[in-house]
Design a protein around this motif. Structure first.
Motif, mmCIF file in Angstrom:
data_model
loop_
_atom_site.group_PDB
_atom_site.id
_atom_site.type_symbol
_atom_site.label_atom_id
_atom_site.label_comp_id
_atom_site.label_asym_id
_atom_site.label_seq_id
_atom_site.Cartn_x
_atom_site.Cartn_y
_atom_site.Cartn_z
ATOM 1 N N GLY A 1 0.466 -1.146 -0.120
ATOM 2 C CA GLY A 1 -0.067 0.096 -0.093
ATOM 3 C C GLY A 1 0.778 1.751 0.027
ATOM 4 N N ARG B 1 2.477 2.484 -3.675
ATOM 5 C CA ARG B 1 0.841 2.583 -4.195
ATOM 6 C C ARG B 1 0.943 3.909 -4.394
ATOM 7 N NH1 ARG B 1 -1.878 -1.901 -7.194
ATOM 8 N NH2 ARG B 1 -0.670 -2.930 -6.238
ATOM 9 N N SER C 1 -1.212 6.130 -4.564
ATOM 10 C CA SER C 1 -2.120 7.018 -4.168
ATOM 11 C C SER C 1 -2.548 7.171 -2.592
ATOM 12 C CB SER C 1 -4.409 6.858 -4.952
ATOM 13 O OG SER C 1 -4.074 6.372 -4.535
ATOM 14 N N ARG D 1 -6.133 6.711 -1.730
ATOM 15 C CA ARG D 1 -7.255 5.554 -1.878
ATOM 16 C C ARG D 1 -6.203 4.272 -1.804
ATOM 17 N NH1 ARG D 1 -10.688 5.379 -6.373
ATOM 18 N NH2 ARG D 1 -12.270 3.634 -5.759
ATOM 19 N N GLU D 2 -5.737 3.747 -2.240
ATOM 20 C CA GLU D 2 -5.149 2.500 -3.174
ATOM 21 C C GLU D 2 -4.489 2.060 -1.142
ATOM 22 O OE1 GLU D 2 -3.892 1.332 -6.500
ATOM 23 O OE2 GLU D 2 -3.480 3.616 -6.336
ATOM 24 N N TYR E 1 -6.666 1.609 1.196
ATOM 25 C CA TYR E 1 -7.225 -0.051 1.060
ATOM 26 C C TYR E 1 -6.529 -1.380 1.745
ATOM 27 C CZ TYR E 1 -7.910 -4.559 -2.248
ATOM 28 O OH TYR E 1 -8.209 -6.052 -2.069
ATOM 29 N N PHE E 2 -4.746 -1.390 0.869
ATOM 30 C CA PHE E 2 -4.037 -2.079 1.358
ATOM 31 C C PHE E 2 -3.889 -2.208 3.088
ATOM 32 C CE2 PHE E 2 -3.169 -2.453 -3.289
ATOM 33 C CZ PHE E 2 -3.145 -3.213 -3.405
#
Length: 133
Positions: free
Chosen positions: A56, A59, A61, A63-64, A67-68
């Motif tokens: 994560g 990544r 962003s 947002r990503e 998520y992770f």
């Protein structure tokens, strides 16, 4: 607040790394030897925590990243459930169970706080963009 430049600097990742080492050491002991599926599963859960934090972070962003972090938090919960099984079956003594349980709970709390921070920062950023338009 100091800026974190690598995932290795994250306190949650450092704790997850310690937890992973304990899980590997304990699952190498004779109590786990014949229960291959469970040994594999508890290791996968532990690995998933620190791996998803790292993935994560890398990544593109927030947002990503969030998520992770959420996936890592889910893996911490999965691991805690498996720790109960390991303790119930006598694969882990209570002291090791408690140590791993506490580390996993700490990681989960740290991830929750970090995700909240990402949300707050994103909202502040969006509000300032709206004001500047």
């Amino acid at each position: 607040m100091a800026l974190v430049e690598t995932f290795e600097e994250m306190y949650s990742w450092k704790k997850a790394r310690i937890l992973n080492k304990i899980i590997y050491e304990e699952s190498n002991k004779s109590e786990f030897k014949k229960d291959y599926a469970f040994k594999d599963q508890i290791r996968k859960s532990s690995i998933s925590i620190m791996s998803n934090i790292a993935e994560g972070f890398e990544r593109a962003s927030d947002r990503e990243f969030k998520y992770f972090l959420n996936v890592a938090k889910g893996s911490a919960g999965e691991l805690r459930s498996q720790l109960y099984i390991a303790n119930d079956l006598g694969y882990l003594n209570y002291e090791k169970f408690k140590e791993c349980f506490d580390l996993s709970s700490d990681v989960s709390r740290l991830l929750s706080k970090f995700m909240e921070t990402l949300c707050i920062e994103n909202k502040s950023e969006q509000n300032s963009k709206v004001k500047n338009q």
